[in-house]
Structure formats: C-alpha cells, structure tokens
Design a protein around this motif. Structure first.
Motif, PDB file in Angstrom:
ATOM      1  N   ALA A 445       0.665  -1.315  -0.033  1.00  0.00           N
ATOM      2  CA  ALA A 445       0.010  -0.030  -0.003  1.00  0.00           C
ATOM      3  C   ALA A 445       0.925   1.192  -0.108  1.00  0.00           C
ATOM      4  CB  ALA A 445      -0.900  -0.039   1.133  1.00  0.00           C
ATOM      5  N   ALA A 446       2.118   1.301   0.597  1.00  0.00           N
ATOM      6  CA  ALA A 446       2.768   2.256   0.763  1.00  0.00           C
ATOM      7  C   ALA A 446       3.301   2.682  -0.466  1.00  0.00           C
ATOM      8  CB  ALA A 446       3.914   2.251   1.872  1.00  0.00           C
ATOM      9  N   VAL A 447       3.628   1.628  -1.320  1.00  0.00           N
ATOM     10  CA  VAL A 447       4.521   1.972  -2.494  1.00  0.00           C
ATOM     11  C   VAL A 447       3.289   2.496  -3.625  1.00  0.00           C
ATOM     12  CG1 VAL A 447       5.558   0.720  -4.430  1.00  0.00           C
ATOM     13  CG2 VAL A 447       6.110   0.024  -2.079  1.00  0.00           C
ATOM     14  N   ALA A 448       2.242   1.882  -3.510  1.00  0.00           N
ATOM     15  CA  ALA A 448       1.116   2.050  -4.531  1.00  0.00           C
ATOM     16  C   ALA A 448       0.695   3.643  -4.440  1.00  0.00           C
ATOM     17  CB  ALA A 448      -0.014   1.224  -4.386  1.00  0.00           C
ATOM     18  N   ALA A 449       0.696   3.947  -2.895  1.00  0.00           N
ATOM     19  CA  ALA A 449       0.460   5.522  -2.634  1.00  0.00           C
ATOM     20  C   ALA A 449       1.425   6.373  -3.149  1.00  0.00           C
ATOM     21  CB  ALA A 449       0.439   5.385  -1.056  1.00  0.00           C
ATOM     22  N   ARG A 450       2.512   6.056  -3.506  1.00  0.00           N
ATOM     23  CA  ARG A 450       3.332   6.983  -4.138  1.00  0.00           C
ATOM     24  C   ARG A 450       2.938   7.625  -5.367  1.00  0.00           C
ATOM     25  NH1 ARG A 450       8.675   3.161  -3.619  1.00  0.00           N
ATOM     26  NH2 ARG A 450       8.875   2.889  -1.510  1.00  0.00           N
ATOM     27  N   LEU A 451       1.937   7.054  -6.112  1.00  0.00           N
ATOM     28  CA  LEU A 451       1.378   7.638  -7.507  1.00  0.00           C
ATOM     29  C   LEU A 451       0.197   8.499  -7.140  1.00  0.00           C
ATOM     30  CD1 LEU A 451       1.766   4.311  -9.339  1.00  0.00           C
ATOM     31  CD2 LEU A 451       2.980   6.370  -9.798  1.00  0.00           C
ATOM     32  N   LYS A 452      -0.284   8.430  -5.759  1.00  0.00           N
ATOM     33  CA  LYS A 452      -1.580   9.123  -5.674  1.00  0.00           C
ATOM     34  C   LYS A 452      -1.376  10.631  -5.099  1.00  0.00           C
ATOM     35  CE  LYS A 452      -3.911   4.700  -4.838  1.00  0.00           C
ATOM     36  NZ  LYS A 452      -4.823   3.952  -3.631  1.00  0.00           N
ATOM     37  N   GLY A 453      -2.168  11.646  -5.326  1.00  0.00           N
ATOM     38  CA  GLY A 453      -1.817  12.881  -4.844  1.00  0.00           C
ATOM     39  C   GLY A 453      -1.761  13.872  -5.878  1.00  0.00           C
ATOM     40  N   GLU A 454      -1.653  15.141  -5.545  1.00  0.00           N
ATOM     41  CA  GLU A 454      -1.434  16.228  -6.516  1.00  0.00           C
ATOM     42  C   GLU A 454      -0.232  15.980  -7.648  1.00  0.00           C
ATOM     43  OE1 GLU A 454      -1.654  20.126  -4.637  1.00  0.00           O
ATOM     44  OE2 GLU A 454      -3.791  19.628  -3.986  1.00  0.00           O
ATOM     45  N   GLN A 455      -0.261  16.451  -8.647  1.00  0.00           N
ATOM     46  CA  GLN A 455       0.894  16.504  -9.598  1.00  0.00           C
ATOM     47  C   GLN A 455       1.188  18.080  -9.948  1.00  0.00           C
ATOM     48  OE1 GLN A 455      -0.061  14.184 -12.941  1.00  0.00           O
ATOM     49  NE2 GLN A 455      -0.503  12.320 -11.802  1.00  0.00           N
ATOM     50  N   SER A 456       2.559  18.328 -10.112  1.00  0.00           N
ATOM     51  CA  SER A 456       2.955  19.669 -10.559  1.00  0.00           C
ATOM     52  C   SER A 456       2.811  19.684 -12.064  1.00  0.00           C
ATOM     53  CB  SER A 456       4.393  19.690 -10.309  1.00  0.00           C
ATOM     54  OG  SER A 456       4.564  19.776  -8.767  1.00  0.00           O
ATOM     55  N   GLU A 457       2.738  21.163 -12.406  1.00  0.00           N
ATOM     56  CA  GLU A 457       2.734  20.983 -14.020  1.00  0.00           C
ATOM     57  C   GLU A 457       4.088  20.583 -14.477  1.00  0.00           C
ATOM     58  OE1 GLU A 457       0.322  22.092 -15.981  1.00  0.00           O
ATOM     59  OE2 GLU A 457      -0.960  22.136 -14.425  1.00  0.00           O
ATOM     60  N   PRO A 458       3.916  20.096 -15.890  1.00  0.00           N
ATOM     61  CA  PRO A 458       5.485  19.630 -16.391  1.00  0.00           C
ATOM     62  C   PRO A 458       6.259  20.497 -16.413  1.00  0.00           C
ATOM     63  CG  PRO A 458       3.540  18.924 -17.715  1.00  0.00           C
ATOM     64  CD  PRO A 458       2.824  19.703 -16.637  1.00  0.00           C
ATOM     65  N   SER A 459       5.853  21.989 -16.571  1.00  0.00           N
ATOM     66  CA  SER A 459       6.998  22.997 -16.770  1.00  0.00           C
ATOM     67  C   SER A 459       7.610  23.352 -15.425  1.00  0.00           C
ATOM     68  CB  SER A 459       6.192  24.398 -17.352  1.00  0.00           C
ATOM     69  OG  SER A 459       5.233  24.663 -16.404  1.00  0.00           O
ATOM     70  N   GLU A 460       6.987  22.861 -14.326  1.00  0.00           N
ATOM     71  CA  GLU A 460       7.504  22.886 -12.944  1.00  0.00           C
ATOM     72  C   GLU A 460       8.504  21.861 -12.536  1.00  0.00           C
ATOM     73  OE1 GLU A 460       7.352  25.723 -11.323  1.00  0.00           O
ATOM     74  OE2 GLU A 460       6.267  26.548 -13.184  1.00  0.00           O
ATOM     75  N   VAL A 461       8.633  20.463 -13.301  1.00  0.00           N
ATOM     76  CA  VAL A 461       9.281  19.394 -12.956  1.00  0.00           C
ATOM     77  C   VAL A 461      10.821  19.645 -13.286  1.00  0.00           C
ATOM     78  CG1 VAL A 461       9.821  17.149 -13.342  1.00  0.00           C
ATOM     79  CG2 VAL A 461       7.338  17.942 -13.270  1.00  0.00           C
ATOM     80  N   ARG A 462      11.649  19.704 -12.156  1.00  0.00           N
ATOM     81  CA  ARG A 462      13.094  19.614 -12.377  1.00  0.00           C
ATOM     82  C   ARG A 462      13.643  18.075 -12.267  1.00  0.00           C
ATOM     83  NH1 ARG A 462      12.296  24.155  -9.135  1.00  0.00           N
ATOM     84  NH2 ARG A 462      13.184  22.934  -7.291  1.00  0.00           N
ATOM     85  N   VAL A 463      14.309  17.909 -13.238  1.00  0.00           N
ATOM     86  CA  VAL A 463      15.154  16.481 -13.420  1.00  0.00           C
ATOM     87  C   VAL A 463      16.261  16.316 -14.081  1.00  0.00           C
ATOM     88  CG1 VAL A 463      13.500  15.720 -15.300  1.00  0.00           C
ATOM     89  CG2 VAL A 463      14.371  14.158 -13.646  1.00  0.00           C
ATOM     90  N   ARG A 464      17.028  15.701 -13.553  1.00  0.00           N
ATOM     91  CA  ARG A 464      18.293  15.427 -14.438  1.00  0.00           C
ATOM     92  C   ARG A 464      18.268  14.125 -14.759  1.00  0.00           C
ATOM     93  NH1 ARG A 464      23.547  14.395 -10.766  1.00  0.00           N
ATOM     94  NH2 ARG A 464      22.861  12.797  -9.538  1.00  0.00           N
ATOM     95  N   VAL A 465      18.619  13.793 -15.890  1.00  0.00           N
ATOM     96  CA  VAL A 465      18.822  12.231 -16.539  1.00  0.00           C
ATOM     97  C   VAL A 465      19.772  11.794 -16.770  1.00  0.00           C
ATOM     98  CG1 VAL A 465      17.668  10.993 -18.718  1.00  0.00           C
ATOM     99  CG2 VAL A 465      16.642  13.145 -18.005  1.00  0.00           C
ATOM    100  N   MET A 466      20.043  10.398 -16.219  1.00  0.00           N
ATOM    101  CA  MET A 466      21.241   9.742 -16.184  1.00  0.00           C
ATOM    102  C   MET A 466      20.966   8.230 -17.173  1.00  0.00           C
ATOM    103  SD  MET A 466      22.914  10.504 -12.426  1.00  0.00           S
ATOM    104  CE  MET A 466      24.385  10.064 -13.153  1.00  0.00           C
TER     105      MET A 466
END
Length: 582
Positions: A445-466
């Motif tokens: 349940a704790a793992v599945a809950a990581r996908l539940k909740g509010e989401q930021s706009e894509p333009s606000e997502v900061r990520v580096r790709v490796m």
C-alpha cells in the motif's frame, strides 16, 4: 531415438507404455510382464535397493523379482499397482496395431515447423526419463560466442529457426537444390517477451542483401576455423557457403538487425511431414483451387486438411500464390505455422498421450540445436516458458523490404530503412506488436500510494537524466523528448550513472513528491520505480530529481509500462487467426 533402441521402437508404440498417474498428475511408464521393452534409458541394473526390494531412487517394484527382471538393462520401472485376481484391464488408448516405420534419415537441418513445434510440445509429455530419451534424439552444434551459453527462464529470449534447401533424410530426394551445400532458405527469428505475454516471429527473406561477418566455426577435430565474411550477398549464403555453420547465420542476423539471437533450431524436410501426420493433419485454406505441378500441391478452394507430403508441398510451393515470389511463400508459411500451433495447443492434442509422444519423437529426431539448449532440463524449461504465451499475442511478420535499387532485373531485396529500424528496435526493446493488457502488479500500500496525490505542471518539474544501462545516447534522446514533447523544460542530461541498473528509477526528496508524480505519469513509472530519498542540485544550483534509465528503457517517449506501441504499416497476423492463402 538412440541407435540401440531403434529396432525395439519399431515393434511397440512408445505412447502405449505411458499412462497418467492420478496421484501425481504425471505420465509414467507402465509395462506388463509380457510387454515389449521400451528403449527409454533408466538407472543401471543392480542399483542399490532397500530392504523391501525397492530401488533407492524410487524405480523398484515391490511385487517381486520376476517382474523386476522384465526390465532391460538401464530401465527404470515405476512401482506397479497391486495385481488383482481379475485380468488386468488394457491401458486406455492402447491400440492393437503396429506404428508406421519411422524415417531413418539424418537429423541435420531444419524446416520451419519442426523447431517451434518442439518447444511447445515437450512440456506436454511428463517424466524426466522420457525427456532424457528425447534428448538422445537431438543433434547439437557448438556455435561458441555466436549465442548464449545458457537459457534463463526470467529473461526475454530469441530463437533463430533456420530452414535449408539441402536434401537430407530418407524420402527427401526430390526436394531442394540437388547440388546445394545447405543454405539458410527459410528463416524465422522468434522473440519471446520477458513476461511471456507475447511473442514475435520475424521472417527473414532468403534473398535479403546483407553483410556476412567473419565467423569462427568449430571443426570436427576440435579446432576452430575463421571463415571470412562477405559483403552485399544474399542472406541464405550465411549457412553452408564455405563451411559456414548456424553460428554464422546467427552472427549475420545480429549484423543486419542489431538483434542478438540467443539460440538456434534446425530440422529437415521430414519435420513437416512427420509432425503434421502426428497431430492428424493441419487445417489450411486457399481462396482458389491449387494445382501446382512443381510442388505437386493439389487443393480445392476453401478449407482442407493437409499432412505428410501434402503439408510439405503446401509450405514449399511458390507458384500457387501471389506473384509467385518468395515473399508470398513466406506469408503462406506463417499461416501454416499459426495453424500448426493452434492444432498442437488444442485439447484434442494435449489430452492424447499417443499424439504427444509421436510429436516429441518426430520433432526431436529431425532437430539440431545449439549445445546450450541441448540438455533435457533446458529443453523442458524452454518448452514451459513458450507454452505460457497466448496464441492471440504471437505475431507473424516479415522484415520490411524493398526491391534492390542496384538491380535492373529485380531478384533480391534490401531493408526498407523507413520501417525496418523501428521493427528491429521494438524486438530489441521487448515491445509487443499486439495490444497486450498490462498485468496488475500487487504492490504494498505504501508503494502504490506514491502515485496518488497532486501533480505539478510539467513546466515545474526539475529533473536530471542519467544513463544507467540503456543503449548509448538514450539519456540525450529522452531529454529531447521531455523538453520538446512533454513540456518538461527544466530537465538536463547528467551523463552516465555510477553503476548500471536493471530497472529505471526516479529518486526525489519528500517535498518533490508532486513533481515525481507528474513525471511518473509522463514516463509510465510504477510506484516501485519511485524512490523517496534526497534531491541533488542541478547546474543552476536548484534542487532536482534524478531519473536513471535502466536496462528496461524502451526508447525515447515510450512509457515504461507500455507493452505495445504504434507499429509501422506492416503485413502481419497472429497465431490465433484463420486466414486463406491467395
């Protein structure tokens, strides 16, 4: 069948000696005192026995020494049921007729039906002893580094199925090129997905122009020989020419498509004849009546059942369908193979020990494989894995090709560069050509809950790709997709990860959970792929998440949970479809 047992096998039907044990669910060898003895190998005579007279390995007979001595040397005799006063009832399915004589032809090269059929049918015949007997039927070739050294049940795998134009085997004198050394005339690369939800059978035209690389081959005296490669030649010359073995054909597939064949299977013309006879015929359909004097195929319009010589004529004919070329013959062979698979997986076949045994005998006696899968346990494991794939998700298609532009008289073909690369990429990345519903994975349940909740706009997502194990250049390709197509403009390439990883992961700090959920939606990440942890700083000194592309990365823009993507315009069919050749 081994040489020592050939005579006895002609006198008694092996299927008559195997019955279902209701307690174990396995087929077991049952012999009456007067029954002719099978050639199936077992433990040695004189094996240590317990005080009650039973063999320590469970193969003894407590009914008395007289029955035990009916077993031939090397025979394992399972425990017999207590004899009743009344005459023993005959084994269900036993028939009072002698089986047809088996071909004594060489077990050298392959035809398309025999190899894929074998891995499907072996799982239906229970018992280690019988499988060990089948292993004795199979010929093996050492292809060295051209293939995998072992078979792994938890990974996707590719089997190269090769058919040859060499005359081999009794009854095949009228087929093939009389002077041929045995070229790769019919070729199918069978890819089985990691989760066994789908498979792809990719036909490779014999007249496809390819580069054949230098090839290391094993000689009969144990030495190795390097056979020089050739450029701009027909694919079928990758076998037989200058002494090339199946390993050379496997290397040519890798060179031409980028797909690594892990194993190969070959069988002779007799495979089609004996397999179709063993199952009682295969249903085929033709739109128009066929009367081909070259292949000797005669069929009325509509549906027919073919077996033996007629089945072989059906898969060999070129002049009865389409424009009488090899590409149209490939389509007919694919339809035939789909019908054979349906027949073999039908209840009529799977519930008949007689048919299963005859199928196993016919296939293995015509089969040659690489040494890595020549063992009984490996063959059984492979059979069980392939059996998991639904026929509706087994796709038949052909390498996309165009006429060779270098020729005035069109005789060969080359890869269609607008379609071919995507087809090859899909197979390499384990992507299905049919729509496959993703199996629901039960997560905590704790793992599945990581996908539940509010989401930021894509333009606000900061990520580096490796890149942590994906093909070279994948991090930059995914970055381009994120910035251009997904709107994740605050993303950057961070190069290679410190170590390779099997699965793609996204690490983020607790206060970045809304960004993580947004990116998971875009990429198709599961809850298990999301790793709460710490953020790092990007090139601007701002906190950012880290996306590490693993070996499961399927390509820029392809969701990690996708089992299929939009495919190029291809002629394709699935094994569950009934079609009429035209």
């Amino acid at each position: 069948m081994d040489a020592q047992g050939r005579g006895r096998a002609d006198d008694v039907d092996p299927a008559d000696q195997w019955v279902l044990n209701p307690r174990t669910g396995e087929y077991e060898l049952r012999l009456s005192p007067s029954a002719p003895q099978s050639s199936v190998p077992g433990p040695r005579r004189g094996a240590p026995r317990s005080r009650d007279g039973a063999s320590r390995d469970g193969g003894g007979d407590t009914a008395g020494t007289a029955r035990r001595r009916t077993a031939a040397p090397g025979r394992e005799v399972p425990p017999q049921r207590r004899r009743r006063p009344a005459p023993e009832e005959p084994v269900p399915g036993r028939r009072g007729r002698r089986p047809e004589k088996k071909s004594k032809g060489k077990r050298a090269l392959l035809w398309v039906g025999g190899s894929t059929a074998f891995v499907v049918l072996v799982a239906g015949v229970g018992g280690y002893v019988y499988l060990k007997h089948l292993e004795g039927n199979v010929s093996t070739t050492d292809v060295g580094s051209a293939g995998s050294s072992s078979f792994k049940k938890n990974e996707a795998f590719n089997i190269l199925i090769i058919g040859t134009d060499k005359r081999t085997g009794e009854g095949n004198e009228g087929y093939g090129d009389k002077g041929s050394v045995g070229h790769a005339d019919t070729n199918i690369l069978l890819h089985v997905s990691e989760d066994r939800s789908n498979a792809t059978a990719l036909s490779i035209p014999r007249d496809l122009i390819v580069d054949v690389p230098d090839c290391e081959t094993k000689q009969e005296d144990g030495t190795t020989k390097i056979i020089p490669g050739s450029t701009g030649v027909r694919f079928n010359t990758s076998l037989g020419e200058s002494g090339r073995d199946p390993g050379c054909t496997m290397r040519t597939v890798k060179e031409a498509t980028g797909i690594q064949p892990h194993h190969f299977m070959m069988a002779d013309f007799n495979a089609v004849k004996t397999l179709t006879t063993a199952v009682g015929g295969v249903d085929v359909c033709v739109e128009k009546a066929v009367d081909d004097p070259k292949s000797h195929l005669k069929l009325p319009a509509g549906e027919s059942k073919v077996e033996g010589e007629q089945a072989l004529a059906f898969v060999r004919t070129r002049h009865a369908f389409g424009n009488e070329g090899d590409l149209d013959r490939i389509k007919v062979q694919q339809q035939f193979l789909g019908s054979l698979m349906r027949k073999m997986s039908s209840s009529d076949t799977l519930t008949s020990p007689t048919k299963l045994v005859k199928l196993a005998e016919a296939a293995t006696e015509a089969l040659t494989v690489d040494k890595a899968i020549g063992k009984v346990g490996t063959l059984k494991d492979m059979a069980l894995e392939l059996k998991k794939v639904p026929t509706k998700n087994i796709t038949f298609t052909t390498v996309p090709v165009i006429d060779n532009p270098a020729e005035k008289v069109k005789a060969t073909v080359v890869v269609n560069e607008t379609k071919g690369p995507q087809v090859f990429d899909m197979i390499r990345n384990d992507i299905s050509f049919t729509e496959v519903k993703q199996k629901e994975k039960k997560e905590a349940a704790a793992v599945a809950a990581r996908l539940k909740g509010e989401q930021s706009e894509p333009s606000e997502v900061r990520v580096r790709v490796m890149n942590g194990g994906a093909p070279a250049g994948s991090a930059q390709q995914e970055l381009a997709y994120l910035q251009t197509d997904a709107g994740v403009t605050k993303s950057e390439n961070a190069g290679n990860a410190p170590a390779e990883v099997a699965k793609t992961t996204l690490e983020y700090a607790p206060d970045q959970a809304d960004q993580a959920r947004a990116l998971a939606e875009i990429l198709g990440l599961s809850g298990a792929a999301m790793k709460p942890g710490e953020s790092v700083t990007n090139s601007q000194g701002l906190p950012t998440m880290t996306l590490t592309l693993g070996k499961d990365f399927k390509g820029a823009g392809v969701k990690l949970d996708a089992k299929s993507v939009e495919t190029p315009d291809l002629d394709k069919s699935t094994a569950d479809q009934k079609q009429c050749a035209s």
